[in-house]
Design an enzyme around this catalytic site. Structure first.
Site: not given
Ligand code: BGC
Length: 696
Positions: A255
């Site tokens: 993530d």
């Molecule tokens: C979130 C994810 C997301 C990613 C990309 C992160 O901060 O936890 O769910 O897919 O950002 O945008």
């Protein structure tokens, strides 16, 4: 792809494992700057080693970037474009928590297919969806992105969603592995601590569903599992996903910045340490940081396992690029097609249908709803004229194209005032019913939007109480990103629609439900507690040694100042029809696994409204080697009934309905008694076998 892998330099390989947002390229271009990009500690030239891009502004931007990249990249391996298409790309459908309330798996899948068609035309190859985190704490802002508190519902919707994307050629990345939904006290990014038995029986179901549905990627969670961040947790990434489940080609991505956050967790000492631990754990792609690219070369000399892990990871990424058809068509995306899709009747209708089925009617005193069109109404509250109805995580949705409620409702009096003082009482006195719209704003839920207080806002409670005094029927349309605490106002409203956020066609759906041209059929996918102190509160909890039996025994599991029961339980939802559950039957109450029984229930729609009913089958394993929940949803069907129609619904029991992971993490069924429950009816069934016999 193995041949291609062999041709790559180490730096080119590491680039394939790195993902950044597109603005790094664009800012550099605009400013005509070269040299170090401070935040990331890489050079502009090094951007042309990257393997994938996070987010993009549309087909034109994508093509320009791909073109620039391919002109400058030595390996000439096209970039893969990923983004968060969570509940629709341009045409937005209900937020996942609302979708789950529809209990309509087929319709959710069709909506996912629609999202995939638009996302592909938009230029994306991968969506970071579904979010399959099981949730039991409405303080957590991300419950809006989930399918609620039930493992089987989570499994079913995750699977259908992933299938929908994949069938249209959009790669699905399930997230956040694992158990992110258990963030302590509902505070985002907080500690997670759970046993393996809990993980396997409940928290993994959603991710498993998505992978079975075809997700080719998995995103790691920000949290720890067994005191080690998921992003560098080999047990989660390699042992469970690749070895235990056999998804050895699944591409695992961190993530946002999660690899470097392992330093803040206090388990890696610097970027190199994080990179080494990540790659050895089985993490393929690093999102929004560049530790692999900068540090792994130096680390390789010390540990031979690293180059092997890099090669395996790059091979997985190249195979994924092949599946995405990048080597034949690196420039996918089509503005014209996108416009056609968004404006197509089919897409608008899909989002409308799901919006209708996602709404839950929580109260309907004296059957005030559906409203008669001749009744003079006032439409009040901050959502009366708002088009900000799409909800969190709708990046590419366009609120200016979204109709507000007042575009549909013909009203005697309209005001979007949030305060009692804002209203013309003389006018309100002349009307016959009040439709009040309020709740949370879209920005109050989603990532990093946790709340300690999830009561309906004090000002809104006050407003309801004052309006109640006018003595007119009060119909509340409640918007939110989570179950709110409604205990204080539930007596004051005559009718209550919980809508969460319904997307592009919210207003038409709500209008049609209020006037009854469609019949509500949603059921809660998440419990509504009576007060914050009861949280976590969920229907499928374990039994306690000292249950509260209301027999005066003070040493029982209860609160001094609150009931144990929720305000509205999981599965609750009213309809304009009235469904009578008549007769629960089973073909054999004593059985073996070779001949599992079929359970039948007769249901009568005793009303003049045609409607849909969600028929749910729950099971309780009476005695097992470990404590099992009081009941668990095992199967459900959403069935249409004509007015006055009677139908028999049947459920053939499956092995999975009786199985669970025991203390040794063996998935098995144990002989003995089970209780089968449908609505308020139940019957006992017995799996024949010796005491303590396990059926693997
Ligand atoms: C979130 C994810 C997301 C990613 C990309 C992160 O901060 O936890 O769910 O897919 O950002 O945008």
């Amino acid at each position: 792809m193995k041949e291609l892998l062999k041709k790559l330099t180490l730096k080119e390989k590491l680039g394939q494992l790195t993902q950044l947002a597109p603005h790094f390229f664009n800012e550099q271009l605009k400013a005509k700057l070269y040299g170090k990009i401070k935040d990331l500690e890489i050079n502009y030239e090094e951007l042309f080693y990257l393997g994938s891009i996070l987010g993009i502004g549309g087909p034109k931007e994508k093509k320009e970037l791909q073109d620039l990249y391919l002109k400058n990249s030595k390996s000439k391996i096209p970039l893969l474009f990923m983004g968060d298409v969570i509940h629709g790309c341009k045409t937005i459908y209900p937020v996942p928590l609302a979708q789950a309330c529809s209990f309509n798996v087929e319709l959710v899948k069709e909506n996912a297919k629609m999202a995939a068609r638009e996302a592909k035309a938009f230029g994306l190859d991968v969506t970071f969806s579904p979010m399959s985190d099981l949730v039991r704490d409405p303080r957590w802002g991300r419950v809006i992105e989930s399918y609620g508190e039930d493992p089987y519902l989570n499994y079913s919707f995750s699977k259908a969603t992933a299938k929908g994307y994949q069938e249209e050629g959009l790669i699905s990345c399930v997230k956040h592995f694992a158990a992110y939904g258990l963030s302590e006290a509902g505070r985002d990014y907080n500690t997670v601590d759970l046993s393996r038995v809990n993980l396997f029986n409940y928290y993994l179901s959603g991710y498993q569903g998505a992978l079975e549905g075809g997700s080719e990627m998995v995103m790691t969670a920000f949290n720890t599992f067994e005191y080690l961040p998921a992003t560098i947790n080999r047990y989660l990434l390699t042992n469970i996903i690749r070895e235990n489940w056999g998804y050895d080609e699944a591409v695992i991505i961190a993530d946002y910045d999660a690899l470097l956050q392992t330093k803040a967790h206090g388990v890696t000492k610097d970027d190199k340490d994080a990179a080494v631990k990540g790659i050895l754990a089985g993490l393929d792609i690093e999102m929004a940081s560049t530790a692999y690219l900068r540090t792994l070369e130096a680390a390789i000399k010390k540990d031979k396992r690293i180059i092997k892990a890099i090669d395996e990871a790059v091979l997985r990424v190249l195979k994924l690029k092949e599946k995405a058809n990048l080597f034949n068509n690196a420039f996918s995306g089509d503005d014209k097609l996108l416009a056609e899709l968004i404006n197509s009747k089919e897409h608008q209708n899909l989002s409308y249908q799901l919006a209708v089925e996602s709404v839950v009617l929580l109260k309907n005193e004296n059957n005030i709803l559906p409203l008669n069109k001749n009744i003079k109404v006032a439409l009040l509250g901050n959502y009366a004229t708002s088009n900000d109805l799409l909800g969190a995580w709708s990046w590419y949705g366009d609120t200016s194209q979204t109709k507000a409620l007042n575009d549909f409702f013909e009203v005697e009096y309209l005001s979007n005032g949030e305060d009692y003082q804002d209203y013309d009482l003389e006018k309100i006195k002349k009307i016959e019913a009040i439709i009040l719209t309020l709740g949370e704003e879209a920005k109050e839920s989603g990532e990093a939007r946790s709340k300690a207080n999830i009561n309906l806002k004090y000002s809104q409670v006050k407003l309801i109480k004052k309006l109640k005094k006018l003595g007119k029927p009060l119909i509340l349309i409640l918007f939110s990103g989570r179950p709110l605490i409604l205990t204080e106002i539930i007596k004051d409203v005559d009718a209550l629609f919980n809508v969460f956020f319904l997307g592009s066609n919210s207003s038409k759906a709500i209008y049609d439900l209020v006037y009854g041209s469609v019949n509500p059929s949603g059921k809660l996918a998440m419990t509504f507690p009576r007060s914050v102190g009861q949280i976590p509160l969920y229907y499928n909890h374990l039994r306690t040694g000292r249950p509260f039996l209301n027999d005066g025994n003070p040493y029982s599991s209860h609160y001094l100042d609150e009931k144990n029961e929720p305000l509205f339980p999981f599965g609750f939802g009213l309809s304009y029809s009235s469904f009578v559950y008549e007769d629960l039957k089973i073909d054999k109450s004593s059985f073996t696994l070779d001949e599992l029984p079929t359970i039948k229930i007769t249901i009568l729609n005793e009303s003049k409204f045609a409607g849909k009913e969600v028929v749910m089958l729950f099971i309780k394993d009476e005695i097992a080697s470990i404590s099992r929940p009081v009941k668990e949803l095992k199967q459900f069907k959403k069935v249409s009934f004509q007015a006055g129609e009677r139908k028999e619904i049947s459920f053939k029991l499956k092995y999975q309905d009786l199985a669970f992971y025991n203390q040794d993490l063996n998935y098995q069924v144990e002989a003995g008694d089970f209780l089968v429950m449908v609505a308020d009816k139940s019957l006992k069934i017995t799996l024949k076998g010796d005491e303590n016999e396990d059926f693997k």
